[in-house]
Design an enzyme around this catalytic site. Sequence first.
Site, mmCIF file in Angstrom:
data_model
loop_
_atom_site.group_PDB
_atom_site.id
_atom_site.type_symbol
_atom_site.label_atom_id
_atom_site.label_comp_id
_atom_site.label_asym_id
_atom_site.label_seq_id
_atom_site.Cartn_x
_atom_site.Cartn_y
_atom_site.Cartn_z
ATOM 1 N N GLU B 44 0.831 -1.201 0.000
ATOM 2 C CA GLU B 44 0.000 0.000 0.000
ATOM 3 C C GLU B 44 0.866 1.252 0.000
ATOM 4 O O GLU B 44 1.821 1.380 0.766
ATOM 5 C CB GLU B 44 -0.902 0.060 1.233
ATOM 6 C CG GLU B 44 -1.764 1.319 1.175
ATOM 7 C CD GLU B 44 -2.500 1.682 2.454
ATOM 8 O OE1 GLU B 44 -2.479 0.902 3.416
ATOM 9 O OE2 GLU B 44 -3.101 2.774 2.464
ATOM 10 N N ASP B 107 8.957 5.265 15.397
ATOM 11 C CA ASP B 107 8.780 6.682 15.130
ATOM 12 C C ASP B 107 9.103 7.443 16.405
ATOM 13 O O ASP B 107 8.548 7.154 17.460
ATOM 14 C CB ASP B 107 7.317 6.903 14.719
ATOM 15 C CG ASP B 107 7.011 8.370 14.470
ATOM 16 O OD1 ASP B 107 7.950 9.136 14.217
ATOM 17 O OD2 ASP B 107 5.829 8.742 14.539
ATOM 18 N N ASP B 109 9.322 11.259 17.929
ATOM 19 C CA ASP B 109 8.897 12.596 17.584
ATOM 20 C C ASP B 109 9.434 13.547 18.654
ATOM 21 O O ASP B 109 9.250 13.298 19.844
ATOM 22 C CB ASP B 109 7.364 12.601 17.591
ATOM 23 C CG ASP B 109 6.818 13.789 16.860
ATOM 24 O OD1 ASP B 109 7.490 14.835 16.872
ATOM 25 O OD2 ASP B 109 5.731 13.661 16.294
ATOM 26 N N GLY B 159 12.503 15.212 8.071
ATOM 27 C CA GLY B 159 12.434 16.493 7.387
ATOM 28 C C GLY B 159 12.006 17.617 8.309
ATOM 29 O O GLY B 159 12.113 18.791 7.970
#
Lengths: 521, 407
Positions: B44, B107, B109, B159
């Site tokens: 996907e 992940d 953050d 980014g």
Amino acid sequence: MHLSFTTPFFYNSSCSCAHFPVMDFSRVCRRSTKVNFEGLQKYPHELQLYNDFPAFTISIGELEQSMAERLCVLQTLEEVGNRGLKVGTEDWRKTVIEDLKKHNLRGFCKLLTATSLGSDVEDFNMRRRDHMSHYMLRVSYSESEDKRRWFIAREIELFRLRWLYLTESKRSEFLLLNNIKYSKADDREKQTAVKLSYGFMTVSQEYYFIPVWQVADLVRSRKVFIHKGMAYITNDDIISVLLASYRATLSQALAYISRRLHVLDDDPRILGLVKGAGKNTREVEYTNFANKDKVDIRQLDTLAEISYPLCMRQMHQRLRTVHHLKHFARLQYGLFLKGIGVSLEDSLLFWRSEFCKQMDVEKFEKSHSYNIRHSYGREGKRSNYAPQSCMKIISTSVSAGQYHGCPFKTLDSPALLKALQGSGFSMIAQHEIADLAKKGHYQLACSAHFSHSHKGADQVLIGHPNHYFDESQKILMSKMVKKEEKGSSTIVKPPAEKVKADTPKTDVWEDMGIDLSDVPL
Amino acid sequence: MGKFSPDTLPELLSVYYRRLFPYDAYTRWLSYGNVNSNTFSHREMCFTLAGDIYIRYQSFDKPSDFENELQKKCPEKIDIGAVYSMKPKQKKLGSDMEVVERELIFDIDITDYDSVRTCCKDADVCSKCWKLMSIATKILDTALRDDFGFKHILWVFSGRRGIHCWVCDEVARKLESNVRSAVAEYLQVLIREDSTGKMVNLSDKTHPSIKRALEIIDKVFVEVCVEGQNILGTSQGMLQMLQMMEDNLRKEVEPAWEKLHTSVDRWNAFVGIFERMRGELKWKNKHLVDEIMLQWAYPRLDIAVTKGANHLLKSPFCIHPKTGKLCIPFNPATAFTFDPDGVPSINELIEELQEFDRKVAQEEDDVKRKVKNYKKTSMYKSMQIFEEFLRNLEVSCRNSKADPMEF
């Protein structure tokens, strides 16, 4: 070394009708058919991993009875668990067996405690019934995520119980029969590992290697030293390994069956049996939203005070103060709101009014309204999701900064006491609740919270947050009626209008997809 | 060189997808040595178009289809999902689509560090708080390699404010969901705060993975946290730590801190008092120094991302629509010196490309054609990291293809 069990597939998906390879129901067997006795070769051990599906003829009567008995065993396990006895302890083991004896399950009791029934034929029959009933209940409990979870949890407990009754030699025999082997760490390997593990491992202990993937639970709780994909386990840990692999096989098999349940529609007898057994679960599934009174969102603050369980109250307060909740909290609280009768339109209004205090409407519409509509079954695959049960809520993991989950589990005692401060309970009551929670009886703690919030009410065992709410409302309503008879008013409004909702189908977990607002950047 | 402005994004993206996006390496990655042809075609992909329009459940039969679609749609963001049992684009309502493969992903953050960083807030990252991310990288990378034996790990700077980790070993991609969540929870040491604000409570038998993490943190804790984040330089910071202390410890520490003025002095004083009083402390404070180091510097994972096999994660080599920065692989071994500000943005890349073309304009055309476009820009260094990751990965894939019995 590699632990692999073939996944038993109960149905053949290419068949148009229910096809039990040897259980041939077309020859109606109302009377008990003779067992084709093959001696104990087929079941060489009292414990089994149910890898092969049952291939024999059995009467419907015997089938029904053995299913009922197994179900009774599983429910007893649940009840004992709810009383707060820790699985695997001596107390737990004794209580389960005592309770089972009360239910007159002689055969099962003997089987579980690994005692012979007296003759080979009887032993064989009992093992066969064990086999059969396990498979039939797999079908009964494959339908929804909640049921599957319940069934797996109970079967795992059952297996653990039975393992406790096996002697050392019986255990080795079992491992041998099931082709489960581990390699032992030799002295040099042990020395290296002891050094690498910062003294976590000791030289005096024996260790076995096993791939970490097979000991997920030991890894999760950091109970074993792992190195390069291998876990160093002790003799006592072997049961964890067995259980992990058993759990995996079981969960795969149930998922497989669940997709093929429709083939049962052709055989009403089996369908009846399967559905009948599936209903007996005591885990609360909350489907009661049809014809529910509509709840006005302006009342939510009041309702949170008087009728919310602590988990929902916490999230409600959090939302009111910081105007935001993270994904899982939105899900848990949002579905609860749906369950108490907040309409989709009101729900959108409610979340929007809070969230928009710290984000603009556009962002809300983009990031959140889809998920809210989704949970009401208006988006995606359009399942009308059911509110989460306590089991589900308790079993979800909660990390820092998250407010979902069961506060009786996630909060430590001081924090819980602090949360209870505003409740108006006596200090004794607060400590009673905190003690229950500390011992791991989360649902009992919640039930105690309920009885302290509703003085004079009958004792209720809480299994679902919406159940808590409904019971609370029932009590308040009856009080209101009494008061009205005396001519005074009350804070709870009588039902306004009826809202129709579809019956919920599945668990929300599976296809929530992603929460767009939480997609990491 | 001009500053990035989001208005110019559509134009820049069109050039970027035509000339710079590393299609070849990228699709080779997602094909995993073509051991199974479905690996690529059942994957996907999700595109985000301008105006936050999400297109989920896309899939591409072959790499060239992906390339064409990307150039046609010019998405602002690309997310990578799982490999499913069927082509995601053929998914219909109610169809049974199951995850068959998914990289093990992590992940991290920076906003999750807000309670322990003082230099920036929200989505901002500076070189000071990047250090926290680099500690996280080091701890996680070591655990994944040493504890689980993973070899093919790709680290990506998102980014803007996050880092992603893609574990691409075959075992990792095929993990059952309960094992996946077990790995995630094994690595999640920090849990919800208790009433004193503590997020971790150690016992006397601390797990080796935590001890190793502490060794890593200990080397840089004073530099990164005590000094860099000035954690004891403010009254708020001191309060946060004092709350975790039991009364008799706090009684000693608080007056000592009042006499001192810098974060480092206060930290050293605290460690001194702690060591002296250690024998008298209750269990909740017995490991306080270690616990504080973990709470301030251990990786803060968003484990829902790791647990959920169908979770999407932003793809490397897309452009962050707000900052214009490239989402690029970095080397975990040198993460400490990685500078998030130095990551090239899309306008810089395109200027570099044009600059190169101008310079070589006089030279012959074949020279120009032989050099891959990204080699003309500052993307080059991260491409090397990616290529090396890919080379090792493809060797493993080939070996497992040759000998499928090998675990």
